[in-house]
Design a protein around this motif. Structure first.
Motif, PDB file in Angstrom:
ATOM      1  N   THR A  62      -1.267  -3.352   7.045  1.00  0.00           N
ATOM      2  CA  THR A  62      -0.063  -3.519   7.857  1.00  0.00           C
ATOM      3  C   THR A  62       0.840  -4.512   7.140  1.00  0.00           C
ATOM      4  N   PRO A  63       2.090  -4.637   7.567  1.00  0.00           N
ATOM      5  CA  PRO A  63       2.951  -5.647   6.932  1.00  0.00           C
ATOM      6  C   PRO A  63       2.375  -7.056   6.993  1.00  0.00           C
ATOM      7  N   ALA A  64       1.544  -7.353   7.997  1.00  0.00           N
ATOM      8  CA  ALA A  64       0.974  -8.697   8.136  1.00  0.00           C
ATOM      9  C   ALA A  64      -0.294  -8.893   7.315  1.00  0.00           C
ATOM     10  N   SER A  65      -0.812  -7.846   6.707  1.00  0.00           N
ATOM     11  CA  SER A  65      -2.063  -7.959   5.950  1.00  0.00           C
ATOM     12  C   SER A  65      -1.897  -8.882   4.753  1.00  0.00           C
ATOM     13  N   ARG A  66      -2.871  -9.775   4.547  1.00  0.00           N
ATOM     14  CA  ARG A  66      -2.866 -10.610   3.354  1.00  0.00           C
ATOM     15  C   ARG A  66      -3.048  -9.745   2.113  1.00  0.00           C
ATOM     16  N   LEU A  67      -2.266 -10.025   1.059  1.00  0.00           N
ATOM     17  CA  LEU A  67      -2.463  -9.337  -0.220  1.00  0.00           C
ATOM     18  C   LEU A  67      -2.708 -10.313  -1.361  1.00  0.00           C
ATOM     19  N   LEU A  68      -2.041 -11.446  -1.345  1.00  0.00           N
ATOM     20  CA  LEU A  68      -2.226 -12.424  -2.403  1.00  0.00           C
ATOM     21  C   LEU A  68      -2.626 -13.766  -1.814  1.00  0.00           C
ATOM     22  N   ALA A  86      -6.536  -3.654  -3.827  1.00  0.00           N
ATOM     23  CA  ALA A  86      -6.530  -4.569  -2.685  1.00  0.00           C
ATOM     24  C   ALA A  86      -5.498  -4.135  -1.656  1.00  0.00           C
ATOM     25  N   ALA A  87      -4.317  -3.727  -2.125  1.00  0.00           N
ATOM     26  CA  ALA A  87      -3.280  -3.275  -1.196  1.00  0.00           C
ATOM     27  C   ALA A  87      -3.756  -2.066  -0.394  1.00  0.00           C
ATOM     28  N   LEU A  88      -4.357  -1.086  -1.064  1.00  0.00           N
ATOM     29  CA  LEU A  88      -4.811   0.124  -0.387  1.00  0.00           C
ATOM     30  C   LEU A  88      -5.943  -0.163   0.590  1.00  0.00           C
ATOM     31  N   ALA A  89      -6.829  -1.088   0.228  1.00  0.00           N
ATOM     32  CA  ALA A  89      -8.000  -1.365   1.056  1.00  0.00           C
ATOM     33  C   ALA A  89      -7.737  -2.365   2.171  1.00  0.00           C
ATOM     34  N   GLY A  90      -6.552  -2.992   2.178  1.00  0.00           N
ATOM     35  CA  GLY A  90      -6.290  -4.034   3.168  1.00  0.00           C
ATOM     36  C   GLY A  90      -6.972  -5.339   2.829  1.00  0.00           C
ATOM     37  N   ALA A  91      -7.138  -5.599   1.522  1.00  0.00           N
ATOM     38  CA  ALA A  91      -7.791  -6.813   1.041  1.00  0.00           C
ATOM     39  C   ALA A  91      -6.763  -7.723   0.382  1.00  0.00           C
ATOM     40  N   ALA A 150       0.826  -1.202   0.000  1.00  0.00           N
ATOM     41  CA  ALA A 150       0.000   0.000   0.000  1.00  0.00           C
ATOM     42  C   ALA A 150       0.864   1.257   0.000  1.00  0.00           C
ATOM     43  N   GLU A 151       1.957   1.209   0.741  1.00  0.00           N
ATOM     44  CA  GLU A 151       2.884   2.329   0.759  1.00  0.00           C
ATOM     45  C   GLU A 151       3.490   2.565  -0.630  1.00  0.00           C
TER      46      GLU A 151
END
Length: 558
Positions: free
Chosen positions: A158-164, A78-83, A9-10
């Motif tokens: 966050t770094p722990a957020s699922r992205l893929l 997805a990255a921006l939304a935390g998805a 997201a960053e």
């Protein structure tokens, strides 16, 4: 000085306000979008996602697209939304396709009109389908055009957020969805960008499918981390490769499977070296074809090893010998072990030409005994336990190690096949082939492809009184809704009965060892043909010559 990002997201947010070229698409006369525009499109889709996703749903969406701009837009969203995005493989069919979407708890599926035929008759309860190349989709997005990164979130990234949630087939069962977090992916992209000295002036050509980890992790993310632009090819085309490279000014590309062999098979041109490419990075080209590629196109190819799961990596160093992939990556404690005993295999003995002389002793499964970045499989604790048994990460891949510690890839573990960069589970194909009325029993296993990776071979024991009819078998294959495009066997061995072990299990080792060189009748589909024909002496001779030309004949001896 560039700082190490904490999240993807960053990286998306960094694009805001950067009006340099960021995304190119369209081939000969490409359309060009700025980095800022790409971030704007991602932010709009993030806001749409937040409004569309039911409040009780997992923050997951499936993406069933070719390499169109919509794919990276939704990755960014997805990255921006935390998805998290589940990459849906368009070579899957029917119930298997539905299973991938539903298993990953996707309540939204993003697709395009070209893929709608795949969804006909597929039962997807509770899944909303967005078709990107329609007026309805444009109208749905329009109210969100002014959205900015960070304004709309399901969960704060966050770094722990699922992205893929990217599917990777193992040795048994259905494909597993590997969990990839924003932190791990951002670090991987940044690491590759630094390793390959990527700058904002580079253009990363993405011709491998974005539903596959290679294109996202090794191509899109390093460009994102370094501020480079990306150029999209809807689907890989060997004949259009150089024209695309020139039109886009591409400097870097990734490849998997037989892509390099397909490029080498194109007609040589006097301007083969007139382009901007400086580097190709991927897997399974092989030392011989990598050298041929460099000689013809003047581009260095770097072979790497690293699974989507992140459990182990092998890094190439300047002193890596031909045929080897490198040594263990930083922080990894890699070993080649006998999967039955867990004991480390002895070093490989290589002759003056680099041929392995003690394969039966030296080849084993690659494991990581140190820290592992593996983050698990979505809703599959059994597969996680198998992958991390005894406190080690088991890659499922065969390797051998020379006396200096360099690692060499030697194939897949027993029940795993890799065809044109796709990992397939033999058991899934066996279950499909077992439906053929003439089949009494079926075993599916890998034989080495003559150029790279594997091909599917099936041994079939016929029912009493049945005879093999190639036309009937082809008709049967065509009628199977869940038979993916990479699953059809290249070779068929027709037997009276399948060999078994002392415990009455199918003796797969014996089948793989003999491959298509056996006394039983063998039928095959030559590349580019639809039907099966006998593998007679003349055809076998030509096939063996192809193996020799690609320096892979030794693999037939294992």
């Amino acid at each position: 000085m560039r700082t190490t990002p904490g999240t993807v997201a960053e990286l998306i947010a960094r694009q805001w306000g950067d009006h340099r070229p960021g995304l190119k698409h369209g081939g000969t006369h490409p359309a060009v979008l700025s980095h800022h525009r790409a971030a704007q499109e991602a932010a709009a889709r993030a806001a749409l996602l937040v409004d569309l996703l039911p409040p009780d749903a997992e923050p997951h969406l499936g993406v069933l697209l070719d390499n169109t701009p919509e794919f990276p837009f939704w990755l960014g969203a997805a990255a921006l939304a935390g998805a998290a995005v589940a990459g849906i493989n368009p070579t899957r069919r029917g119930p298997e396709l539905a299973r991938d979407i539903l298993h990953t708890d996707c309540r939204i599926l993003v697709t395009e009109r070209a893929h709608l035929p795949l969804l006909r008759g597929v039962y997807l309860p509770g899944v909303r389908i967005l078709v990107t190349d329609t007026s309805e989709y444009a109208a749905l997005l329009a109210p969100y055009a002014a959205a900015k990164p960070g304004e709309a979130v399901l969960r704060v990234p966050t770094p722990a957020s699922r992205l893929l949630l990217y599917f990777t087939s193992g040795s048994t069962g259905a494909p597993k969805a590997a969990v990839c977090s924003q932190g791990r992916l951002a670090a991987a992209g940044d690491s590759l960008a630094r390793h390959f000295s990527v700058t904002p002036d580079d253009v990363h050509y993405i011709c491998m499918p974005l539903f596959h980890g290679n294109a996202v992790i090794a191509d899109w993310l390093p460009a994102l981390a370094a501020g480079a632009s990306v150029a999209l090819r809807r689907r890989f085309s060997a004949s259009a490769f150089l024209d695309d490279v020139r039109a886009y000014g591409a400097t870097y590309f990734t490849y998997v499977g037989r892509a390099v062999q397909y490029l080498l098979a194109t007609e040589p041109r006097p301007d083969d070296r007139e382009h901007t490419l400086r580097l190709g990075f991927g897997t399974e080209a092989g030392a011989v074809d990598a050298a041929r590629f460099t000689e013809r196109f003047g581009v260095r190819l770097v072979e790497g090893y690293g699974a989507t799961e992140g459990g182990a990596s092998v890094q190439r160093t300047p002193d890596t010998p031909p045929g080897a992939l490198g040594r263990a990556g930083a922080g990894d404690d890699l070993a080649v072990v006998d999967p039955e005993t867990g004991q480390e295999c002895p070093p490989a003995v290589l002759d003056a030409d680099g041929r392995l002389l003690n394969g039966s002793e030296a080849i084993g499964e690659l494991v990581n005994r140190g820290r592992s970045l593996f983050e698990g499989y979505w809703r599959n604790p059994q597969a996680e336990a198998e992958r991390t048994r005894a406190g080690w990460y088991w890659t499922g891949d065969l390797f051998f190690r020379d006396a200096d510690g360099f690692l060499y890839f030697a194939g897949r573990t027993d029940d795993r096949l890799r065809v044109d960069s796709e990992n397939l589970a033999a058991a899934v194909i066996e279950n499909i082939l077992a439906r053929w009325p003439a089949a009494a029993s079926v075993a599916v296993y890998a034989v080495p492809d003559e150029a790279a990776g594997d091909q599917v071979m099936a041994a079939i024991a016929l029912r009493e009184g049945a005879a093999f009819d190639p036309d009937d078998f082809c008709a049967f294959l065509a009628a199977q809704p869940d038979l993916g495009t990479k699953m059809s066997p290249r070779y068929l061995r027709i037997m009276d009965s399948l060999p078994t072990t002392a415990t009455n299990k199918i003796h797969r080792v014996a089948l793989r060892r003999s491959g298509f060189r056996c006394t039983d009748p063998v039928w095959w589909r030559p590349p580019g043909t639809a039907g099966y024909r006998p593998l007679d002496r003349a055809a076998l001779s030509g096939l063996l010559q192809a193996y020799a030309a690609h320096d892979r004949a030794a693999l037939l001896e294992r």
